[in-house]
Design a protein around this motif. Structure first.
Motif, PDB file in Angstrom:
ATOM      1  N   HIS A 186      20.254  -9.028   6.218  1.00  0.00           N
ATOM      2  CA  HIS A 186      20.388  -9.662   4.892  1.00  0.00           C
ATOM      3  C   HIS A 186      21.846 -10.000   4.605  1.00  0.00           C
ATOM      4  O   HIS A 186      22.150 -11.063   4.042  1.00  0.00           O
ATOM      5  N   ARG A 240      21.445 -18.906  -6.914  1.00  0.00           N
ATOM      6  CA  ARG A 240      20.221 -18.117  -7.062  1.00  0.00           C
ATOM      7  C   ARG A 240      19.790 -17.521  -5.714  1.00  0.00           C
ATOM      8  O   ARG A 240      19.324 -16.377  -5.637  1.00  0.00           O
ATOM      9  N   GLN A 241      19.968 -18.311  -4.642  1.00  0.00           N
ATOM     10  CA  GLN A 241      19.655 -17.798  -3.306  1.00  0.00           C
ATOM     11  C   GLN A 241      20.571 -16.621  -2.945  1.00  0.00           C
ATOM     12  O   GLN A 241      20.126 -15.620  -2.346  1.00  0.00           O
ATOM     13  N   ARG A 243      22.062 -14.530  -5.056  1.00  0.00           N
ATOM     14  CA  ARG A 243      21.690 -13.358  -5.834  1.00  0.00           C
ATOM     15  C   ARG A 243      20.426 -12.704  -5.272  1.00  0.00           C
ATOM     16  O   ARG A 243      20.335 -11.473  -5.183  1.00  0.00           O
ATOM     17  N   TYR A 244      19.461 -13.507  -4.880  1.00  0.00           N
ATOM     18  CA  TYR A 244      18.220 -12.970  -4.310  1.00  0.00           C
ATOM     19  C   TYR A 244      18.516 -12.218  -3.009  1.00  0.00           C
ATOM     20  O   TYR A 244      18.029 -11.095  -2.803  1.00  0.00           O
ATOM     21  N   ARG A 245      19.330 -12.814  -2.135  1.00  0.00           N
ATOM     22  CA  ARG A 245      19.622 -12.186  -0.852  1.00  0.00           C
ATOM     23  C   ARG A 245      20.427 -10.903  -1.052  1.00  0.00           C
ATOM     24  O   ARG A 245      20.220  -9.911  -0.340  1.00  0.00           O
ATOM     25  N   ASP A 247      20.241  -8.933  -3.663  1.00  0.00           N
ATOM     26  CA  ASP A 247      19.277  -7.935  -4.149  1.00  0.00           C
ATOM     27  C   ASP A 247      18.475  -7.354  -2.987  1.00  0.00           C
ATOM     28  O   ASP A 247      18.217  -6.139  -2.942  1.00  0.00           O
ATOM     29  N   MET A 248      18.062  -8.197  -2.044  1.00  0.00           N
ATOM     30  CA  MET A 248      17.304  -7.718  -0.888  1.00  0.00           C
ATOM     31  C   MET A 248      18.164  -6.797  -0.024  1.00  0.00           C
ATOM     32  O   MET A 248      17.683  -5.795   0.515  1.00  0.00           O
TER      33      MET A 248
END
Length: 343
Positions: A186, A240-241, A243-245, A247-248
């Motif tokens: 990630h 947004r991508q 932030r999502y990555r 978080d993962m």
């Protein structure tokens, strides 16, 4: 009046000693799975520690065989054990012995124990646990991280509520390692996304030129505005991508830390468990706590002092940087993202 000292009563028991072949210079790369997994399978499937003892050993002479399995030697003994259970027992007389080749799975261990040793009370949950554990180890070696995590989940589910001979601590350590590898993947993707976004953001000098052009040529203003607006929307989507990555990435680290900390409770005298917990906490920026776990690992195994010296110093310096950054009122999310991308 005479006093008589009665000899200690000793019970006669039958036990098995099992020896699993280790690689030597000639068969260094022969085995499909480690001897330790086969040894642990025998231990985990045995009805009790008094029934069977398993060890790994180098066989200087063994039968020729095909395949990539281990040679297993099983020796049945009759020995006398103290009725007081003090743990002191005689080596015992050999009753019988056998050698089985090409042992490379839990199923083969099960067949040896039930068909050859005639140990009928084998817990099916123990078989399921060890089968999933060994398959998970193989998947992790092959880079199939999600598959490995799923198999470790199955192994721990099968071990739940079972007796302590199952290697729950080792399974947790392996699953933590798998989550750390997932987190590393990630983070690699996260760095790529951040780089792409930084490349797409126009420098301040370009924005200034566009603004001056729009001021001098008002007719061009709509097209310039649309260009900047489009760039802004694309950047928002990229953010947004990111932030999502991120978080993962943190989610995987939290799973790894949970398993690592739980492993130290089960394997409290195992330095590797404490090292792993320290590594997971450092990845989560829990640097003071990380050094506490490293210090406990050092207490258990002083030989790792040199290897840990630089790691613990890095934690100390990084903690000072974090303290300064927080004092400068950097937001928590921004600070974590910056550190994780730069680390």
């Amino acid at each position: 009046m005479h006093s008589h000292v009665h000899p200690r009563k000793r019970a006669i028991v039958q036990t098995w000693d099992v020896y699993v072949s280790l690689p030597n210079g000639r068969n260094k790369d022969k085995y499909a799975i480690p001897a330790s997994d086969i040894v642990q399978s025998f231990i985990s499937l045995a009805p009790s520690s008094e029934t069977l003892r398993a060890h790994s050993a180098i066989f200087h002479k063994q039968s020729k065989q095909k395949g990539k399995g281990h040679t297993v030697r099983c020796i049945r003994r009759m020995r006398s054990a103290s009725s007081e259970g003090d743990g002191r027992d005689a080596p015992g007389d050999v009753i019988s012995a056998m050698e089985i080749t090409n042992v490379d799975s839990v199923d083969k261990v099960y067949r040896i124990m039930t068909e050859h040793m005639k140990l009928g009370r084998i817990n099916p949950k123990a078989c399921e646990c060890m089968r999933s554990f060994i398959d998970g180890n193989r998947s992790l070696e092959e880079g199939e991280i999600s598959l490995a995590i799923g198999l470790y989940d199955k192994a721990l589910a099968a071990a739940r509520g079972q007796e302590s001979r199952l290697p729950k601590g080792s399974i947790l350590i392996k699953r933590a390692r798998a989550y750390l590898r997932r987190a590393a993947n990630h983070r690699a993707t996260l760095r790529t996304l951040v780089k792409d976004m930084s490349d797409a953001v126009p420098p301040a000098s370009t924005v200034k030129i566009l603004y001056q052009t729009a001021s001098i040529h008002p007719a061009l203003s709509p097209s310039i505005f649309n260009r900047l607006s489009g760039d802004s929307k694309a950047q928002q989507a990229k953010f947004r991508q990111i932030r999502y990555r991120h978080d993962m990435y943190e989610f995987a680290l939290l799973h790894a830390a949970r398993d690592g900390l739980q492993a130290t409770q089960i394997l409290s005298g195992n330095a590797k468990a404490w090292l792993l917990a320290g590594e997971c906490l450092a990845e989560l920026r829990k640097l003071k706590e990380s050094n506490q776990y490293y210090r406990r690992a050092l207490e258990i195994d002083p030989s790792i002092e040199r290897a840990l010296e630089g790691v613990m110093e890095k934690n100390r310096v990084s903690q000072e940087f974090l303290d300064v950054a927080r004092a400068s009122e950097f937001s928590g999310d921004t600070l974590r993202l910056a550190i994780d991308v730069a680390a």
